[in-house]
Scaffold this motif. Structure first.
Motif, PDB file in Angstrom:
ATOM      1  N   SER A   1      30.945 -13.797 -22.569  1.00 19.29           N
ATOM      2  CA  SER A   1      30.645 -15.015 -21.900  1.00 19.29           C
ATOM      3  C   SER A   1      31.793 -15.898 -21.518  1.00 19.29           C
ATOM      4  O   SER A   1      32.308 -16.508 -22.229  1.00 19.29           O
ATOM      5  CB  SER A   1      29.751 -15.789 -22.386  1.00 19.29           C
ATOM      6  OG  SER A   1      28.401 -14.918 -22.716  1.00 19.29           O
TER       7      SER A   1
ATOM      8  N   THR B   1      33.812 -13.605 -16.091  1.00 16.87           N
ATOM      9  CA  THR B   1      32.644 -12.740 -16.155  1.00 16.87           C
ATOM     10  C   THR B   1      31.608 -13.063 -15.235  1.00 16.87           C
ATOM     11  O   THR B   1      31.041 -12.173 -14.571  1.00 16.87           O
ATOM     12  CB  THR B   1      31.915 -12.519 -17.508  1.00 16.87           C
ATOM     13  OG1 THR B   1      32.927 -12.438 -18.494  1.00 16.87           O
ATOM     14  CG2 THR B   1      30.865 -11.652 -17.712  1.00 16.87           C
TER      15      THR B   1
ATOM     16  N   ILE C   1      26.414 -22.152 -22.035  1.00 20.52           N
ATOM     17  CA  ILE C   1      25.918 -20.925 -22.101  1.00 20.52           C
ATOM     18  C   ILE C   1      26.883 -20.470 -23.328  1.00 20.52           C
ATOM     19  O   ILE C   1      28.302 -20.271 -23.220  1.00 20.52           O
ATOM     20  CB  ILE C   1      26.357 -20.214 -20.669  1.00 20.52           C
ATOM     21  CG1 ILE C   1      25.463 -20.513 -19.734  1.00 20.52           C
ATOM     22  CG2 ILE C   1      26.359 -18.536 -21.123  1.00 20.52           C
ATOM     23  CD1 ILE C   1      25.841 -19.807 -18.233  1.00 20.52           C
TER      24      ILE C   1
ATOM     25  N   TYR D   1      26.304 -13.544 -21.726  1.00 19.91           N
ATOM     26  CA  TYR D   1      25.934 -13.661 -20.320  1.00 19.91           C
ATOM     27  C   TYR D   1      25.492 -12.181 -19.864  1.00 19.91           C
ATOM     28  O   TYR D   1      24.746 -12.495 -18.781  1.00 19.91           O
ATOM     29  CB  TYR D   1      27.226 -14.020 -19.592  1.00 19.91           C
ATOM     30  CG  TYR D   1      27.238 -14.117 -17.985  1.00 19.91           C
ATOM     31  CD1 TYR D   1      26.243 -15.358 -17.681  1.00 19.91           C
ATOM     32  CD2 TYR D   1      27.473 -13.069 -17.178  1.00 19.91           C
ATOM     33  CE1 TYR D   1      25.878 -15.425 -16.124  1.00 19.91           C
ATOM     34  CE2 TYR D   1      27.032 -13.495 -15.844  1.00 19.91           C
ATOM     35  CZ  TYR D   1      26.554 -14.644 -15.334  1.00 19.91           C
ATOM     36  OH  TYR D   1      26.130 -14.571 -14.086  1.00 19.91           O
TER      37      TYR D   1
ATOM     38  N   GLY E   1      21.612 -14.744 -18.684  1.00 21.01           N
ATOM     39  CA  GLY E   1      22.946 -15.228 -18.149  1.00 21.01           C
ATOM     40  C   GLY E   1      22.703 -15.547 -16.492  1.00 21.01           C
ATOM     41  O   GLY E   1      22.773 -16.978 -16.221  1.00 21.01           O
TER      42      GLY E   1
ATOM     43  N   ILE F   1      30.931 -22.959 -21.083  1.00 17.93           N
ATOM     44  CA  ILE F   1      30.586 -21.563 -21.163  1.00 17.93           C
ATOM     45  C   ILE F   1      31.491 -21.142 -22.582  1.00 17.93           C
ATOM     46  O   ILE F   1      32.673 -21.384 -22.494  1.00 17.93           O
ATOM     47  CB  ILE F   1      30.859 -20.712 -19.932  1.00 17.93           C
ATOM     48  CG1 ILE F   1      30.444 -19.149 -20.347  1.00 17.93           C
ATOM     49  CG2 ILE F   1      32.245 -20.674 -19.473  1.00 17.93           C
ATOM     50  CD1 ILE F   1      30.102 -18.401 -18.990  1.00 17.93           C
TER      51      ILE F   1
ATOM     52  N   ASP G   1      32.804 -17.788 -25.083  1.00 16.47           N
ATOM     53  CA  ASP G   1      32.794 -16.464 -25.221  1.00 16.47           C
ATOM     54  C   ASP G   1      32.132 -16.105 -26.455  1.00 16.47           C
ATOM     55  O   ASP G   1      31.836 -14.594 -26.619  1.00 16.47           O
ATOM     56  CB  ASP G   1      34.079 -15.924 -25.171  1.00 16.47           C
ATOM     57  CG  ASP G   1      35.099 -16.168 -26.062  1.00 16.47           C
ATOM     58  OD1 ASP G   1      34.650 -16.841 -27.134  1.00 16.47           O
ATOM     59  OD2 ASP G   1      36.430 -15.834 -26.124  1.00 16.47           O
TER      60      ASP G   1
END
Length: 271
Positions: free
Chosen positions: A68, A72, A203, A207, A212, A228, A230
């Motif tokens: 994420s 991406t 987020i 994702y 997502g 966001i 990861d």
């Protein structure tokens, strides 16, 4: 004011929000980077041009196993702009699941993050992909090119997204979606959340899960930005959310339980 009936594709929604919220932030990440709604549109067009130079176009079947990140989202939107068939793969899946998904979906390309969190996704993809499947590592940056060469958007025929179940009790099942079905879910989520440009979402979940694009669609409908991440680490996420002023910590029950546990730990002064 947004009118769902006037938007037929995900890219049309991207264009709508880029015009309506020009200069307003869309994404923040943990490293301090940010990008605006119109910046996302512009960058996704450049990535679409770069992917097109790799041979990806309307109907190309493209799997991607990416964490994420802002990049991406750009890849996913770029593929939507090109009319490719996207096959998102959860980053935590390994040889059994990835090999099955690539074969069952007849993927022609697979985009991977290289080495991520100590695991070599490029080596795995090359091991399990059939002959003729092109493995594209993107750890050194997304492919970009002059967007002037990207053709006009053509109406998609059939499904353009294939989401796979986890395969806990059997082989994964591929669920086909169109932009229209994802838009229906995302517009519904936006309505349920009731967020506005004054809010900041988040987020921190994969994702590549169907949540997502649904969440991004809600952002595009309502015009709110999001942080966001990861990967989800409760302490790190809480710090980033506080710093960015997140008003909606999205996720499943497990996320909320983790935040409650983190709050109790901090109140107790535990390391």
């Amino acid at each position: 004011m947004f009118e769902a009936a006037r938007v037929q594709t995900l890219w049309e929604l991207v264009e709508y929000r880029a015009r309506a919220s020009r200069g307003a932030p869309m994404f923040f990440d943990a490293d301090g980077r940010s990008v605006t709604f119109d910046g996302v549109r512009d960058e996704a067009l450049r990535v679409a041009a770069g992917l097109r130079e790799l041979g990806i176009g309307a109907g190309s079947r493209v799997a991607w196993q990416l964490p994420s990140r802002i990049g991406t989202v750009l890849v996913s939107l770029a593929l939507a702009r090109l009319g490719a068939v996207q096959i998102p793969v959860i980053p935590l899946h390994r040889e059994r699941e990835v090999g099955f998904v690539l074969a069952e979906s007849a993927a022609e390309f697979v985009l991977v993050p290289g080495v991520w969190r100590g695991f070599d996704h490029t080596a795995m993809a090359r091991k399990v992909a059939a002959d003729g499947v092109r493995v594209v590592p993107v750890e050194d940056g997304l492919p970009r090119a002059d967007p002037a060469g990207v053709p006009a958007v053509a109406p998609a025929e059939g499904a353009t997204w294939i989401y796979y179940t986890s395969g806990t009790t059997a082989a994964p099942k591929g669920v086909e979606h169109t932009d229209a079905t994802l838009l229906a879910g995302g517009v519904g989520l936006a309505t349920a959340l009731g967020m506005s440009a004054r809010d900041i979402g988040s987020i921190a979940f994969p994702y590549a899960h169907i949540a997502g694009p649904d969440y991004v669609i809600a952002m595009l409908v309502s015009g709110f930005p999001a942080v966001i991440l990861d990967s989800f680490e409760p302490g790190r996420a809480a710090d980033v959310y506080r710093r960015r002023g997140v008003t909606m910590a999205g996720g499943s029950t497990a996320f909320y339980q983790a935040f409650l546990d983190e709050s109790r730990r901090r109140r107790a002064g535990r390391p």
